[in-house]
Design an enzyme around this catalytic site. Structure first.
Site, short mmCIF file in Angstrom:
data_model
loop_
_atom_site.label_atom_id
_atom_site.label_comp_id
_atom_site.label_asym_id
_atom_site.label_seq_id
_atom_site.Cartn_x
_atom_site.Cartn_y
_atom_site.Cartn_z
N LYS A 5 0.84 -1.21 0.00
CA LYS A 5 0.00 0.00 0.00
C LYS A 5 0.87 1.26 0.00
CE LYS A 5 -3.77 -2.50 2.12
NZ LYS A 5 -4.28 -3.12 3.33
N GLN B 232 -5.12 -2.13 9.36
CA GLN B 232 -4.80 -3.44 8.78
C GLN B 232 -5.27 -4.56 9.71
OE1 GLN B 232 -3.28 -3.89 5.61
NE2 GLN B 232 -3.92 -5.98 5.98
N ASP C 42 -11.72 1.64 3.21
CA ASP C 42 -11.77 0.18 3.10
C ASP C 42 -13.20 -0.30 2.81
OD1 ASP C 42 -9.86 -1.76 3.01
OD2 ASP C 42 -9.68 -2.05 5.17
#
Length: 290
Positions: free
Chosen positions: A53, A97, A120
């Site tokens: 990322k 995460q 997300d």
């Protein structure tokens, strides 16, 4: 006739290039798109994902506000950091995460993220917006699958799509996106409770496999000409590889490549699209500030 291999790497690169161009335009207007990725602990897979990322952020010209916290970080401290990032107007996207260490409640953490920064697409508000077709961030992997189908010019309207898997991350949301008017599929979802799976998959014009198990879909379960999207990433031992393992999907690729009309490889299919769509969502969040 061999299937056309869907090059997810190339399509993801095209998406990132488009995002990079728009990031430059936003910067000229005084807005620097910024993503904060929070990693707690040293889970090797998570460290690898976060590195990917960060690389993508650099490539598209976005500001990287990644935070790496020790495994021992308390839930309270993590929630406090999220609150600070929620209030920081220079941060456009927040991603925690997963998985988190066992002493931290994942649901509580996801709920703490401001839905306007939930790039997300996991917050219940984002999921609800997707469900009823309101504007909002779409979850990255399912959205990436829809983009792959569109970019390849694969007809979806009126087609029977079969989704194997019912996870909140892929199975459920991709079923909703496939059934939306703009995609217009008739959708059947299969899972561990499905008794006659091969009978159902044989009807599928488009089959999305997100079961988390190798060889879930084999040649005898598919009609000729079906489109196969393989979301799985499984490590299997391979002494010929330097790492000692190789990656395979949830489908029996070598078997199916002769039957399908289109198929995604693993790696290099759906995977690269996930990060590309994360960049897309972060850009969208920054554009919403205009």
């Amino acid at each position: 006739m061999s299937a056309i291999i869907i090059d997810g790497k190339q399509i993801a690169a095209d998406v990132r290039q488009d995002v990079a161009n728009k990031v430059s335009e936003l910067k000229e207007k005084g807005i620097a798109p910024c993503l904060a990725v929070i990693l707690v602990g040293e889970n090797p897979a998570s460290v690898s994902y976060v590195t990917g990322k960060q690389k993508a952020l650099a490539e598209v010209g976005m500001t990287d506000r990644s935070v790496h916290l020790p495994e021992s970080t308390s839930e309270e401290d993590l929630l406090k950091l999220i609150d600070e990032l929620n209030k920081d107007e220079t941060v456009h996207g927040i991603l925690v995460q997963l998985p988190l260490p066992k002493h931290i409640n994942e649901d509580k953490v996801i709920m703490a993220i401001d839905p306007s920064k939930d790039v997300d697409g996991f917050h219940p508000v984002s999921v609800g917006n997707m469900m009823i077709g309101r504007p909002g961030f779409l979850p990255c992997t399912p959205h990436g699958i829809i983009v792959l189908l569109k970019k390849m010019g694969i007809e979806t309207s009126g087609k029977h799509a079969v989704v194997i898997g019912r996870s909140n991350i892929v199975g459920k949301p991709v079923s909703i996106l496939l059934a939306r008017k703009e995609t217009n599929c008739t959708v059947t979802m299969c899972h561990t409770g499905t008794k006659n799976m091969a009978e159902i998959t044989k009807q599928g014009d488009i089959i999305v496999v997100a079961s988390g198990h190798p060889h879930t879909l084999t040649k005898d379960m598919v009609k000729p000409g079906a489109v196969i999207i393989d979301v799985g990433v499984n490590r299997i031992p391979d002494s010929t590889k330097k790492s000692g393992f190789r990656l395979i999907g949830d489908c029996d690729f070598d078997d199916l490549v002769e039957t399908a009309s289109y198929i995604t490889p693993v790696p290099g299919g759906v995977g690269p699209m996930t990060i590309a769509m994360l960049m897309y969502n972060t850009l969208e969040s920054a554009q919403n500030r205009l």
